[in-house]
Design a protein around this motif. Sequence first.
Motif, PDB file in Angstrom:
ATOM      1  N   GLY A  88     -32.594  -9.053  -7.358  1.00  0.00           N
ATOM      2  CA  GLY A  88     -32.691  -9.822  -8.594  1.00  0.00           C
ATOM      3  C   GLY A  88     -33.263 -11.217  -8.419  1.00  0.00           C
ATOM      4  N   ALA A  89     -33.717 -11.556  -7.218  1.00  0.00           N
ATOM      5  CA  ALA A  89     -34.296 -12.882  -6.982  1.00  0.00           C
ATOM      6  C   ALA A  89     -35.537 -13.064  -7.848  1.00  0.00           C
ATOM      7  N   ASP A  90     -35.757 -14.307  -8.260  1.00  0.00           N
ATOM      8  CA  ASP A  90     -36.958 -14.627  -9.015  1.00  0.00           C
ATOM      9  C   ASP A  90     -37.526 -15.942  -8.496  1.00  0.00           C
ATOM     10  N   ILE A  91     -38.724 -16.271  -8.926  1.00  0.00           N
ATOM     11  CA  ILE A  91     -39.400 -17.465  -8.433  1.00  0.00           C
ATOM     12  C   ILE A  91     -38.613 -18.724  -8.757  1.00  0.00           C
ATOM     13  N   VAL A  92     -37.945 -18.762  -9.888  1.00  0.00           N
ATOM     14  CA  VAL A  92     -37.179 -19.948 -10.294  1.00  0.00           C
ATOM     15  C   VAL A  92     -36.067 -20.229  -9.277  1.00  0.00           C
ATOM     16  N   GLY A  93     -35.310 -19.200  -8.910  1.00  0.00           N
ATOM     17  CA  GLY A  93     -34.221 -19.372  -7.945  1.00  0.00           C
ATOM     18  C   GLY A  93     -34.717 -19.701  -6.552  1.00  0.00           C
ATOM     19  N   GLY A  96     -35.673 -23.194  -6.270  1.00  0.00           N
ATOM     20  CA  GLY A  96     -34.501 -24.057  -6.167  1.00  0.00           C
ATOM     21  C   GLY A  96     -34.061 -24.234  -4.724  1.00  0.00           C
ATOM     22  N   VAL A  97     -34.072 -23.145  -3.947  1.00  0.00           N
ATOM     23  CA  VAL A  97     -33.703 -23.216  -2.526  1.00  0.00           C
ATOM     24  C   VAL A  97     -34.762 -24.005  -1.751  1.00  0.00           C
ATOM     25  N   LEU A  98     -36.028 -23.718  -2.023  1.00  0.00           N
ATOM     26  CA  LEU A  98     -37.111 -24.466  -1.382  1.00  0.00           C
ATOM     27  C   LEU A  98     -36.969 -25.962  -1.668  1.00  0.00           C
ATOM     28  N   THR A  99     -36.700 -26.320  -2.908  1.00  0.00           N
ATOM     29  CA  THR A  99     -36.591 -27.725  -3.297  1.00  0.00           C
ATOM     30  C   THR A  99     -35.413 -28.390  -2.600  1.00  0.00           C
ATOM     31  N   TRP A 100     -34.315 -27.664  -2.409  1.00  0.00           N
ATOM     32  CA  TRP A 100     -33.174 -28.221  -1.670  1.00  0.00           C
ATOM     33  C   TRP A 100     -33.614 -28.621  -0.265  1.00  0.00           C
ATOM     34  N   ALA A 181     -41.426 -33.855 -10.318  1.00  0.00           N
ATOM     35  CA  ALA A 181     -42.754 -33.392  -9.899  1.00  0.00           C
ATOM     36  C   ALA A 181     -42.985 -31.949 -10.344  1.00  0.00           C
ATOM     37  N   TRP A 182     -41.988 -31.087 -10.164  1.00  0.00           N
ATOM     38  CA  TRP A 182     -42.143 -29.701 -10.627  1.00  0.00           C
ATOM     39  C   TRP A 182     -42.348 -29.681 -12.138  1.00  0.00           C
ATOM     40  N   ARG A 183     -41.587 -30.491 -12.861  1.00  0.00           N
ATOM     41  CA  ARG A 183     -41.696 -30.546 -14.324  1.00  0.00           C
ATOM     42  C   ARG A 183     -43.111 -30.984 -14.733  1.00  0.00           C
ATOM     43  N   LEU A 184     -43.650 -32.000 -14.055  1.00  0.00           N
ATOM     44  CA  LEU A 184     -45.005 -32.460 -14.368  1.00  0.00           C
ATOM     45  C   LEU A 184     -46.049 -31.375 -14.095  1.00  0.00           C
ATOM     46  N   LEU A 185     -45.760 -30.506 -13.132  1.00  0.00           N
ATOM     47  CA  LEU A 185     -46.649 -29.378 -12.846  1.00  0.00           C
ATOM     48  C   LEU A 185     -46.421 -28.222 -13.804  1.00  0.00           C
ATOM     49  N   GLY A 186     -45.399 -28.348 -14.661  1.00  0.00           N
ATOM     50  CA  GLY A 186     -45.104 -27.292 -15.624  1.00  0.00           C
ATOM     51  C   GLY A 186     -44.424 -26.087 -15.010  1.00  0.00           C
ATOM     52  N   VAL A 187     -43.666 -26.300 -13.939  1.00  0.00           N
ATOM     53  CA  VAL A 187     -43.032 -25.196 -13.219  1.00  0.00           C
ATOM     54  C   VAL A 187     -41.515 -25.310 -13.340  1.00  0.00           C
ATOM     55  N   GLU A 188     -40.886 -24.222 -13.751  1.00  0.00           N
ATOM     56  CA  GLU A 188     -39.427 -24.172 -13.867  1.00  0.00           C
ATOM     57  C   GLU A 188     -38.809 -23.934 -12.484  1.00  0.00           C
ATOM     58  N   VAL A 189     -37.732 -24.679 -12.189  1.00  0.00           N
ATOM     59  CA  VAL A 189     -37.043 -24.556 -10.914  1.00  0.00           C
ATOM     60  C   VAL A 189     -35.574 -24.325 -11.191  1.00  0.00           C
ATOM     61  N   GLY A 190     -34.966 -23.433 -10.432  1.00  0.00           N
ATOM     62  CA  GLY A 190     -33.542 -23.144 -10.596  1.00  0.00           C
ATOM     63  C   GLY A 190     -32.685 -24.199  -9.939  1.00  0.00           C
ATOM     64  N   ALA A 191     -31.391 -23.887  -9.794  1.00  0.00           N
ATOM     65  CA  ALA A 191     -30.438 -24.812  -9.194  1.00  0.00           C
ATOM     66  C   ALA A 191     -30.904 -25.202  -7.795  1.00  0.00           C
ATOM     67  N   VAL A 192     -30.909 -26.505  -7.528  1.00  0.00           N
ATOM     68  CA  VAL A 192     -31.321 -27.018  -6.220  1.00  0.00           C
ATOM     69  C   VAL A 192     -30.109 -26.912  -5.303  1.00  0.00           C
ATOM     70  N   ARG A 193     -30.165 -25.926  -4.400  1.00  0.00           N
ATOM     71  CA  ARG A 193     -29.016 -25.622  -3.549  1.00  0.00           C
ATOM     72  C   ARG A 193     -29.469 -24.906  -2.288  1.00  0.00           C
ATOM     73  N   PRO A 194     -28.659 -24.989  -1.238  1.00  0.00           N
ATOM     74  CA  PRO A 194     -28.987 -24.191  -0.061  1.00  0.00           C
ATOM     75  C   PRO A 194     -28.695 -22.721  -0.342  1.00  0.00           C
ATOM     76  N   TYR A 195     -29.319 -21.839   0.394  1.00  0.00           N
ATOM     77  CA  TYR A 195     -29.082 -20.412   0.206  1.00  0.00           C
ATOM     78  C   TYR A 195     -27.609 -20.102   0.479  1.00  0.00           C
ATOM     79  N   GLY A 196     -27.029 -19.303  -0.385  1.00  0.00           N
ATOM     80  CA  GLY A 196     -25.647 -18.875  -0.188  1.00  0.00           C
ATOM     81  C   GLY A 196     -24.629 -19.705  -0.936  1.00  0.00           C
ATOM     82  N   GLU A 197     -25.030 -20.766  -1.585  1.00  0.00           N
ATOM     83  CA  GLU A 197     -24.068 -21.582  -2.343  1.00  0.00           C
ATOM     84  C   GLU A 197     -24.251 -21.377  -3.822  1.00  0.00           C
TER      85      GLU A 197
END
Length: 197
Positions: A88-93, A96-100, A181-197
């Motif tokens: 069920g992973a998606d680009i938004v989630g 979020g991990v990448l951004t963390w 920065a993501w918002r200015l690029l028009g890209v939705e990002v999920g919760a900013v968190r490490p994987y597993g939290e």
Amino acid sequence: MTQQRTRDERRPANDGRKAAARNRAALIAAAREIYADSGLNAPLSAIARRAGVGQGVLYRHFPDRAAVATAVLDENVRQIEQAAAEPGADIVGVLGVLTWHQTQSAAFISLLHADRAGEVSAVPEYASALSGRVERALRRHLPAGHRLGGEREDLMIAVAMVSGAVAGPTREHRERRALAAWRLLGVEVGAVRPYGE
């Protein structure tokens, strides 16, 4: 006159592999902390000191600077890959991990600026390989028509642009800047968190 050690005063048994595993884990943890603040060019002696071991121990586990960096950064990349592999992973989630990770480590940001376009560069081979793994983890979740899916390089250029915006004295400040920065690029990002939290 020599004194014999009593049973309670005996030298501790050599832990061998256990000590080696502990030392390696301590070195990776120390390198992660130092790289987070100082980037990949931090002195290896500082890593050994932070881990509480001598430089000889560091070199027994990691023959050179690239080996230390690869061990540390591989963990970051592995978390992004794990997030991407979740059912069920998606680009938004996954973003979020990448951004963390972007907000946590100057070294990880350096990795994301790896030039893989075939141009001559000073980017180490390990950084290029790890950056490629990040790109593959993200790309597999880009839906058709997503704004980051245009030209082949668009995805990692956007990631590098966000990385360039990540600056500030605290993780919270860096996170706000990354999300802006993501918002200015028009890209939705999920919760900013490490994987597993």
